[in-house]
Structures are given as C-alpha cells and as structure tokens.
Design a protein around this motif. Structure first.
Motif, mmCIF file in Angstrom:
data_model
loop_
_atom_site.group_PDB
_atom_site.id
_atom_site.type_symbol
_atom_site.label_atom_id
_atom_site.label_comp_id
_atom_site.label_asym_id
_atom_site.label_seq_id
_atom_site.Cartn_x
_atom_site.Cartn_y
_atom_site.Cartn_z
ATOM 1 N N HIS A 1 0.720 -0.965 0.021
ATOM 2 C CA HIS A 1 0.282 -0.068 0.243
ATOM 3 C C HIS A 1 0.835 1.112 -0.205
ATOM 4 N N GLU A 2 0.626 2.164 -0.994
ATOM 5 C CA GLU A 2 1.251 3.930 -0.799
ATOM 6 C C GLU A 2 0.769 4.115 0.274
ATOM 7 N N PHE A 3 1.119 5.516 1.000
ATOM 8 C CA PHE A 3 1.077 6.070 1.470
ATOM 9 C C PHE A 3 1.223 7.710 2.041
ATOM 10 N N VAL A 4 0.727 8.293 1.679
ATOM 11 C CA VAL A 4 1.225 9.628 1.889
ATOM 12 C C VAL A 4 0.829 10.060 3.314
ATOM 13 N N LEU A 5 1.615 11.071 3.907
ATOM 14 C CA LEU A 5 1.396 11.290 5.370
ATOM 15 C C LEU A 5 2.570 12.563 5.475
ATOM 16 N N ASP A 6 1.730 13.578 6.489
ATOM 17 C CA ASP A 6 2.461 14.691 6.454
ATOM 18 C C ASP A 6 2.857 14.270 7.870
ATOM 19 N N ALA A 7 4.332 14.923 7.946
ATOM 20 C CA ALA A 7 5.909 14.950 8.761
ATOM 21 C C ALA A 7 4.719 14.857 10.179
ATOM 22 N N GLY A 8 3.704 15.202 10.578
ATOM 23 C CA GLY A 8 3.196 15.649 12.002
ATOM 24 C C GLY A 8 2.727 14.903 12.055
ATOM 25 N N GLU A 9 2.279 13.726 11.743
ATOM 26 C CA GLU A 9 1.311 12.325 11.645
ATOM 27 C C GLU A 9 2.509 11.596 11.993
ATOM 28 N N GLY A 10 3.400 11.257 13.143
ATOM 29 C CA GLY A 10 4.323 10.839 12.988
ATOM 30 C C GLY A 10 3.735 9.215 14.327
ATOM 31 N N GLN A 11 2.890 9.018 14.826
ATOM 32 C CA GLN A 11 2.196 8.119 15.147
ATOM 33 C C GLN A 11 1.776 7.041 14.144
ATOM 34 N N LYS A 12 1.272 7.505 13.195
ATOM 35 C CA LYS A 12 0.765 6.636 11.719
ATOM 36 C C LYS A 12 1.846 5.737 11.354
ATOM 37 N N ILE A 13 3.207 7.218 11.135
ATOM 38 C CA ILE A 13 4.030 6.741 10.488
ATOM 39 C C ILE A 13 4.818 5.839 11.425
ATOM 40 N N ALA A 14 4.727 6.187 12.502
ATOM 41 C CA ALA A 14 5.346 5.002 13.470
ATOM 42 C C ALA A 14 5.008 3.304 13.562
ATOM 43 N N TRP A 15 3.395 3.618 13.453
ATOM 44 C CA TRP A 15 2.538 3.200 13.642
ATOM 45 C C TRP A 15 2.914 2.067 12.458
ATOM 46 N N LEU A 16 3.300 2.358 11.068
ATOM 47 C CA LEU A 16 3.582 1.487 10.079
ATOM 48 C C LEU A 16 4.421 0.411 10.222
ATOM 49 N N HIS A 17 6.128 1.386 10.317
ATOM 50 C CA HIS A 17 7.024 1.076 10.548
ATOM 51 C C HIS A 17 7.339 -0.219 11.785
ATOM 52 N N ALA A 18 5.774 -0.008 12.856
ATOM 53 C CA ALA A 18 6.294 -1.576 13.738
ATOM 54 C C ALA A 18 5.901 -2.392 12.933
ATOM 55 N N HIS A 19 4.914 -2.024 11.850
ATOM 56 C CA HIS A 19 3.909 -2.787 12.174
ATOM 57 C C HIS A 19 3.355 -3.915 10.652
ATOM 58 N N GLY A 20 3.914 -3.237 9.609
ATOM 59 C CA GLY A 20 4.134 -3.545 8.248
ATOM 60 C C GLY A 20 5.683 -3.796 8.307
#
Length: 434
Positions: free
Chosen positions: A380-399
C-alpha cells in the motif's frame, strides 16, 4: 492435595474392560499411565494389563484378579496401586481395604499432577475446583481445614448435622466461591484477548498431545526456559512470548496445555478457559511426536478437542484457523524412518518435519508460519504529513516498510511510504486513521 508421596513405589494396573472403546490400545494406554505416574515422581515398580470381562460393582476386578494384584504388590514392594480408569468411591474404598494399600484412579492421578504443575492463579483455581468436585463424592478425609475460610461451621450447621454433611456443605460453598473467582478470571482473560485482537501482533498457538515436545520447541523459538522435561503435562498454563519472523516484525507465541486421551470430564470443564486461549490465534502449530507408535490416535484426540472448541469442523477436519503440523522428534527416529517422513511431507504446505531438540527443520517451520501470517499481504502507498508521526511509527512497527521518502508537492513536509500489510493489519491501520 498430598495424597500421593513422591518416590512411592507403585503397581500400575490398566483394566481392559470388554466392550469399552478407547482411542489407544491397552499397551499404549498402559505406557501412558506409567508416564502419568512418573510425572508425579512415582516409581513404577511394575505395570500390567488386566482383562475385565464383567465389571464388579464393588471392586471393578474379579476376586481372583484382586488377589493377583495383592501378590504383585508384595512381590514388587509396591505401597500404592494406580488404576488407569475411573473407580467409584465404593470400588476405591473396597480395593484399599482388601489390598491394604493406597489406591488412586486415573482422575485422582491427573489431579495430583495438575496440582503440582499449575503455575498461574487461574490454573490453581481450576485445579482446586476440579479436585473438590472429585473429592465431594468420596470424602475420604475431613475437610475441616476449610472452616477457617468461612468463620466456623458449628453454629451455621445447626443441631444434629453430621461431619459428612458439614464437609459436603463446606465443599459446595467453596466450589461456588471458586466458580465466581474463575468467572472473573475468564472475563479478565477475554479482555486481554480482545486487547491482543486489537493489537497489531498475530498470535501463534502451539498445541499437541502431552509430551509431544511443545515446550522444547517454544524454548528454541523464544529463547525462554519454560519447563521442558520428558514428562506428561509439563506445561499447564499458557505461556506467551514475543518472537520475530522474516515478514512479521513481532508475533506472540503461546505454549498451551497438552491434550490427553480419556481426560476426565471434571478436568475438561475445569481447563476449558486455558484451552480457550487457542481460539484467539491466527495460526495453530500442531506439534506431533512422530516417534510415538500412537501418533495417529494422538492426532485424532487433539483434533477432537479443537473440534469441541469450534476450531475444526466436519469429518475432513477443516479448520477455521490455519493449522501447520510440526512432525517432531526426528532425532529419535532411524534414518530410513526420517527419510520416509520427509518424503510424506514433501509438497504439503501444512506439514514440516522437525526436531525441536536439535533444531532441524525449525527454520522451515518458521518460514511456513510466516507465509501463512503474511498471506494476502499487499503493498500500500501512504502519503502522510510529517506531523502524523504516530501513524508513521505504527506502519514501521507493524508493517514491512519497503520505502520511506520525502513526498514531493503539497504544503509542508510530507512522507511517502510503501508498506506491505496483511488485510488484517490494513484494517487496523484504517481504524487508526479514523
């Protein structure tokens, strides 16, 4: 419980009752009974199969057979007789009086093992409840030690209440309290399971017949030192640890209680909550002892229990959760037998021959489990604002993050991530995004 002392010499007797069906033949049942006795530290002085044409209500065995058992006890200096079957309270008492020795049946023996092995609060509650249920019909000793827990029973008992009536009432009250406590424990477990269900990590449950090598495999995979002895029922309470797989950052490995043939009904009911842990698993690894001649019968027993839990349906044994069979104990087989098993498993996605003791085949087993856990995974492709750190961290931890770079265009700094996620993980991320 203290009914059986460790180191006691025992005569193990397996009654082969005409017309009574068992999953295992008498020889395999006798061997298993000896294993049960050894698990509680009993010395097996001798073991024998006794054919029973007609069950005697007073003693189970015929008079001549009881006499032979008495002679065998004298010859082998056995102070205990273990009967691998169910004895009524009257049969147990009569046999003890005739043999002048302590007599314990299969249920009593398993309860002794459970009492010694139970490690968690839930396990101890379950054991005590099962033991009281078993004991209330026997009352072979006074239960006055319980009166402290209810502030004495003389006044509440009323005039003329006999000791046995008082004991029975105390047992019933104690059982009612235990059931309430157990219900609370089950609710807590359900909450924990729900929480794990909402958590990103998949659960792998190890199941199998008792002494199949589950704990040895668990230790090899997790690096933990869970009790792993060559004993029946070495594990009673589920033990959970985190492990890492190639395509999964983190998975929870659960080692469960071993199954056994003809488990007494009191114990099936008492240990249901322990086995319920398996129902929350994403993959089940069925560990089988392929060096045991009764391996096929043991598999049928495990599938029957999984069927009772609603995890296996129909005669074909279709499972609602993916099951991988780990054909264990290759190290105990001769090379031709090992080769035969490897050939039988070849091309089958659900079977992996292993030796938990030497580590042979364990990497292949992990790869198979990893494939099942990541089946259906898409990028999946996700484009996230740099401020959405929680979501970015979640993707790194679980995907499985394949790419994480700065995104071009748009207002403010943004990141573009390519992440491989299973449908389950993607659903969790979607709910997180909401």
């Amino acid at each position: 419980m203290g009914e059986v002392s460790r180191g006691a010499r025992a005569l193990v007797v397996c009654p082969d009752i005409r017309g009574q069906k068992h999953d295992l033949d008498p020889g395999a049942r006798l061997e298993e009974a000896c294993g049960l006795a050894l698990a509680i530290g009993i010395v097996v002085a001798d073991a024998t199969i006794v054919p029973v044409r007609q069950v005697r209500p007073g003693t189970l065995f015929g008079a001549g057979q009881v006499e032979n058992i008495a002679i065998a006890c004298e010859q082998h200096e056995a102070e205990l007789v273990v009967v691998d079957g169910a004895l009524s309270p009257i049969q147990q008492r009569n046999l003890e009086e005739t043999l002048r020795r302590k007599v314990i049946d299969r249920t009593g023996l398993i309860l002794e093992i459970f009492g010694e092995r139970a490690a968690t609060a839930e396990g101890r509650l379950q054991v005590e409840l099962a033991h009281l249920d078993y004991q209330q019909s026997r009352l072979v000793r006074s239960w006055t030690h319980l009166e402290r827990q209810r502030g004495g029973f003389g006044f509440l008992g009323g005039p003329g209440e006999t000791q046995i009536e008082a004991d029975r009432r105390m047992i019933r009250q104690r059982m009612a309290r235990l059931r309430k406590e157990l219900e609370q424990v089950r609710k807590t477990r359900a909450l924990h399971r729900e929480r794990r269900g909402g958590a990103p990590w998949p659960v792998i449950a190890l199941v199998g017949y008792t002494n199949a090598g589950k704990s040895t495999l668990f230790n090899r995979l997790t690096g933990e030192s869970v009790m792993a002895e060559d004993l029946l029922f070495a594990t009673l309470d589920p033990t959970m640890r985190a492990i890492r797989l190639p395509g999964v950052e983190k998975a929870i490995m659960s080692d469960t209680v071993g199954f056994i043939s003809d488990l007494p009904t009191q114990l099936v009911a008492a240990f249901r909550a322990t086995l319920e842990e398996v129902t929350g698993a994403d993959v089940i690894v069925h560990v089988r002892d392929m060096a045991n001649p009764a391996a096929a019968a043991q598999k049928a027993q495990v599938l029957a229990v999984l069927g009772e839990l609603g995890l296996v349906e129909g005669e074909g044994g279709e499972s609602t959760i993916p099951i991988v069979e780990a054909w264990n104990k290759l190290d105990l087989l001769a090379e031709p037998d090992r080769e035969r098993l490897r050939e039988a498993a070849e091309g089958k996605d659900t079977i992996v021959p292993i030796s938990a003791m030497t580590g042979e085949g364990v990497d292949a087993l992990l790869a198979r489990v990893d494939r099942l856990l990541t089946a259906g995974a898409k990028v999946h492709e996700f484009v996230l604002d740099a401020g959405e750190g929680q979501k970015i961290a979640w993707l790194h931890a679980h995907g499985q993050v394949l790419e994480d770079v700065e995104a071009e265009g748009g207002e403010g700094p943004r990141r573009r991530l390519l992440v491989r996620l299973t449908p389950k993980e993607f659903g969790r991320f979607e709910s997180l995004a909401d």
